[in-house]
Design a protein around this motif. Structure first.
Motif, PDB file in Angstrom:
ATOM      1  N   ARG A   5      11.863 -24.785  61.968  1.00 28.66           N
ATOM      2  CA  ARG A   5      10.605 -24.915  62.328  1.00 28.66           C
ATOM      3  C   ARG A   5       9.660 -26.042  61.630  1.00 28.66           C
ATOM      4  O   ARG A   5       8.678 -26.443  62.171  1.00 28.66           O
ATOM      5  CB  ARG A   5       9.973 -23.652  62.203  1.00 28.66           C
ATOM      6  N   LEU A   6       9.969 -26.248  60.533  1.00 27.54           N
ATOM      7  CA  LEU A   6       9.444 -27.371  59.666  1.00 27.54           C
ATOM      8  C   LEU A   6       9.221 -28.555  60.265  1.00 27.54           C
ATOM      9  O   LEU A   6       8.735 -29.732  59.820  1.00 27.54           O
ATOM     10  CB  LEU A   6       9.925 -27.389  58.351  1.00 27.54           C
ATOM     11  N   ARG A   7      10.127 -28.797  61.187  1.00 25.76           N
ATOM     12  CA  ARG A   7      10.059 -30.418  61.923  1.00 25.76           C
ATOM     13  C   ARG A   7       9.278 -30.487  63.003  1.00 25.76           C
ATOM     14  O   ARG A   7       8.820 -31.368  63.587  1.00 25.76           O
ATOM     15  CB  ARG A   7      11.635 -30.488  62.906  1.00 25.76           C
ATOM     16  N   ARG A   8       8.497 -29.293  63.376  1.00 24.87           N
ATOM     17  CA  ARG A   8       7.331 -29.155  64.151  1.00 24.87           C
ATOM     18  C   ARG A   8       6.156 -29.982  63.893  1.00 24.87           C
ATOM     19  O   ARG A   8       5.517 -29.606  62.845  1.00 24.87           O
ATOM     20  CB  ARG A   8       7.106 -27.767  64.773  1.00 24.87           C
ATOM     21  N   PRO A   9       5.787 -30.792  64.576  1.00 24.72           N
ATOM     22  CA  PRO A   9       4.470 -31.791  64.188  1.00 24.72           C
ATOM     23  C   PRO A   9       3.192 -30.890  63.878  1.00 24.72           C
ATOM     24  O   PRO A   9       2.646 -30.905  62.975  1.00 24.72           O
ATOM     25  CB  PRO A   9       4.066 -32.620  65.036  1.00 24.72           C
ATOM     26  N   ARG A  10       3.101 -29.923  64.980  1.00 27.05           N
ATOM     27  CA  ARG A  10       2.016 -28.946  64.847  1.00 27.05           C
ATOM     28  C   ARG A  10       2.038 -28.226  63.678  1.00 27.05           C
ATOM     29  O   ARG A  10       0.775 -28.056  63.036  1.00 27.05           O
ATOM     30  CB  ARG A  10       1.688 -28.010  66.175  1.00 27.05           C
ATOM     31  N   LEU A  11       3.012 -27.583  63.239  1.00 26.21           N
ATOM     32  CA  LEU A  11       3.059 -26.972  62.071  1.00 26.21           C
ATOM     33  C   LEU A  11       2.891 -27.637  60.743  1.00 26.21           C
ATOM     34  O   LEU A  11       2.051 -27.288  59.861  1.00 26.21           O
ATOM     35  CB  LEU A  11       4.443 -26.122  61.835  1.00 26.21           C
ATOM     36  N   LEU A  12       3.442 -28.917  60.759  1.00 25.97           N
ATOM     37  CA  LEU A  12       3.134 -29.700  59.602  1.00 25.97           C
ATOM     38  C   LEU A  12       1.778 -30.048  59.593  1.00 25.97           C
ATOM     39  O   LEU A  12       1.074 -30.302  58.394  1.00 25.97           O
ATOM     40  CB  LEU A  12       4.163 -30.922  59.599  1.00 25.97           C
ATOM     41  N   LEU A  13       1.298 -30.367  60.724  1.00 29.49           N
ATOM     42  CA  LEU A  13      -0.392 -30.838  60.580  1.00 29.49           C
ATOM     43  C   LEU A  13      -1.000 -29.610  59.822  1.00 29.49           C
ATOM     44  O   LEU A  13      -1.973 -30.058  59.197  1.00 29.49           O
ATOM     45  CB  LEU A  13      -0.813 -31.225  61.893  1.00 29.49           C
ATOM     46  N   VAL A  14      -1.005 -28.604  60.511  1.00 27.66           N
ATOM     47  CA  VAL A  14      -1.990 -27.381  60.105  1.00 27.66           C
ATOM     48  C   VAL A  14      -1.760 -27.078  58.336  1.00 27.66           C
ATOM     49  O   VAL A  14      -2.541 -26.678  57.568  1.00 27.66           O
ATOM     50  CB  VAL A  14      -1.884 -26.295  60.896  1.00 27.66           C
ATOM     51  N   MET A  15      -0.548 -27.307  58.020  1.00 28.73           N
ATOM     52  CA  MET A  15      -0.010 -27.153  56.467  1.00 28.73           C
ATOM     53  C   MET A  15      -0.650 -28.049  55.842  1.00 28.73           C
ATOM     54  O   MET A  15      -1.272 -27.719  54.859  1.00 28.73           O
ATOM     55  CB  MET A  15       1.475 -27.268  56.438  1.00 28.73           C
ATOM     56  N   LEU A  16      -0.678 -29.388  56.287  1.00 30.95           N
ATOM     57  CA  LEU A  16      -1.375 -30.467  55.489  1.00 30.95           C
ATOM     58  C   LEU A  16      -2.724 -30.375  55.444  1.00 30.95           C
ATOM     59  O   LEU A  16      -3.582 -30.435  54.064  1.00 30.95           O
ATOM     60  CB  LEU A  16      -0.974 -31.750  56.174  1.00 30.95           C
ATOM     61  N   LEU A  17      -3.421 -29.845  56.568  1.00 29.92           N
ATOM     62  CA  LEU A  17      -5.002 -29.739  56.591  1.00 29.92           C
ATOM     63  C   LEU A  17      -5.106 -28.541  55.457  1.00 29.92           C
ATOM     64  O   LEU A  17      -6.075 -28.632  54.708  1.00 29.92           O
ATOM     65  CB  LEU A  17      -5.399 -29.441  57.748  1.00 29.92           C
ATOM     66  N   GLY A  18      -4.376 -27.683  55.642  1.00 30.84           N
ATOM     67  CA  GLY A  18      -4.722 -26.320  54.643  1.00 30.84           C
ATOM     68  C   GLY A  18      -4.501 -26.520  53.251  1.00 30.84           C
ATOM     69  O   GLY A  18      -5.305 -26.342  52.422  1.00 30.84           O
ATOM     70  N   ALA A  19      -3.616 -27.531  53.015  1.00 29.73           N
ATOM     71  CA  ALA A  19      -3.274 -28.059  51.415  1.00 29.73           C
ATOM     72  C   ALA A  19      -4.675 -28.940  51.108  1.00 29.73           C
ATOM     73  O   ALA A  19      -5.187 -28.871  49.910  1.00 29.73           O
ATOM     74  CB  ALA A  19      -1.981 -29.043  51.741  1.00 29.73           C
TER      75      ALA A  19
END
Length: 386
Positions: free
Chosen positions: A200-214
């Motif tokens: 699931r970590l390959r999903r761009p939307r997931l990585l995006l919201v993780m980056l913004l949260g960080a």
């Protein structure tokens, strides 16, 4: 909201008190252990690094463990780390205990986040997250200022002892109130295997919201970790005003996470569109007005509210985007939070060495929020409710 969710929040309160309490103790720890304020501030980063590593690692290990036993074990290890931290006279040992405590906290939070979403209907993840993280915001309202006051009246070690004791009722709450297995697993087959969940970590939307949260959390921790020197230095207030400022930040954060819990499931884009610009303006404004005590205290409240409303919303989106990873989603959210918690104090420590001095972390927070907004602007659709 079910009672077990509030019992999880009690444990999060104890752990949140520890995670945030260094904001009021950094100067005393530095003086007692013979290190610089910037070095003492890195204890926050050590905790966050332990959270980043520990969240996915321990979530993966705990996939086959009984939920109640896992949560209880994590709380007891967390308490033991604080006992050792309170007793040591070595900064190196204290640093190591923060990493161990962080690993325990990471394991607990990763399992708790996943368990919390299973205790409520699928469309109420944001509400469940708000209840769970209210333990953290209440820690900033009551636990952290109380720890700062205790450290002022006695010493920083007394605060570590208090956290160790605070873990005991939290452990009892977990033991008495949490089912041995999460509801979603009772009578059902096992969920997807670990490889599928990690995919699931390959999903761009997931990585995006993780980056913004960080990034948003980095901005929060950059300033919060070094708030005490701003209060006593730039504002010229006495040491007893530090707990007051921490209470105001905590009250604001509780209001923000409550707002996020009420609206983030349906209107995440609106919260980002409103909260992001408020943070972008607020951190530099706090730097400019830091020598005005009334303005400083008011802005501390507002920044706490905006930081947790926006940060809580983004972390809720992580749980939504990682819905196909039922046992690992909580670890992804925890890792995103703590990449920010590790990065923020490091950036702030560098900013302390600039001409801005103690106000450097506030300017750094503004730049981190600016980076988040520049990334979010062309990706607005990823922040909409799905």
């Amino acid at each position: 909201m079910p009672l077990p969710l509030f019992l999880l929040a009690l444990a999060v309160f104890a752990m949140g008190t520890s995670e945030f309490m260094l904001a009021g103790l950094v100067p005393d720890i530095a003086s007692d252990l013979g290190v610089t304020v910037g070095s003492a501030g890195l204890l926050t980063s050590a905790f966050a690094v332990g959270m980043i590593v520990g969240a996915p690692l321990l979530a993966a290990l705990a996939r086959s463990w009984p939920v109640r036993a896992s949560l209880l074990g994590f709380v007891l290890v967390f308490s033991a780390a604080h006992v050792l931290g309170a007793a040591t006279g070595s900064f190196t040992v204290l640093f190591a205990t923060r990493v161990v405590a962080a690993l325990a906290n990471a394991g607990f939070l990763a399992v708790a986040l996943t368990t919390a979403t299973r205790l409520v209907p699928p469309d109420r993840k944001g509400r469940a997250l708000a209840v769970l993280l209210s333990g953290t915001t209440l820690a900033t309202i009551a636990g952290v200022p109380a720890g700062s006051l205790l450290g002022t009246l006695l010493d920083w070690r007394a605060t570590f002892w208090a956290v160790a004791v605070l873990c005991l009722p939290a452990a009892l709450g977990v033991l008495r109130g949490i089912p041995a297995c999460p509801p979603a697993r009772e009578g059902t087959d096992e969920g997807p295997d670990l490889r599928a969940e990690l995919a699931r970590l390959r999903r761009p939307r997931l990585l995006l919201v993780m980056l913004l949260g960080a990034l948003v959390n980095a901005a929060t921790f950059a300033s919060f970790t070094f708030l005490a020197p701003v209060v006593t230095g730039s504002a010229g207030l006495g040491a007893l005003w530090v707990p007051v400022a921490l209470v105001l930040f905590g009250v604001g954060s509780f209001a923000g996470i409550t707002l996020a819990g009420r609206w983030s499931d349906r209107y995440p884009g609106v919260i980002v569109a409103v909260g992001g610009p408020l943070l972008l303006v607020g951190w530099p404004a706090l730097a400019v007005l830091a020598d005005e005590p009334a303005a400083l205290l008011a802005l501390v409240f507002l920044q706490g509210m905006a930081s947790f409303a926006l940060g809580g919303t983004l972390i809720a989106r992580v749980l939504y985007e990682a819905a196909g990873a039922p046992t690992m989603a909580g670890s992804y959210a925890t890792a995103a939070l703590n990449v920010g918690a590790a990065t923020g104090p490091l950036v702030a420590a560098l900013a302390l060495r600039t001409g801005a001095g103690t106000l450097g972390p506030l300017w750094a927070s503004g730049l981190l929020v600016l980076g988040a907004l520049l990334i979010a602007l062309p990706s607005r659709r990823a922040l909409s409710a799905s």
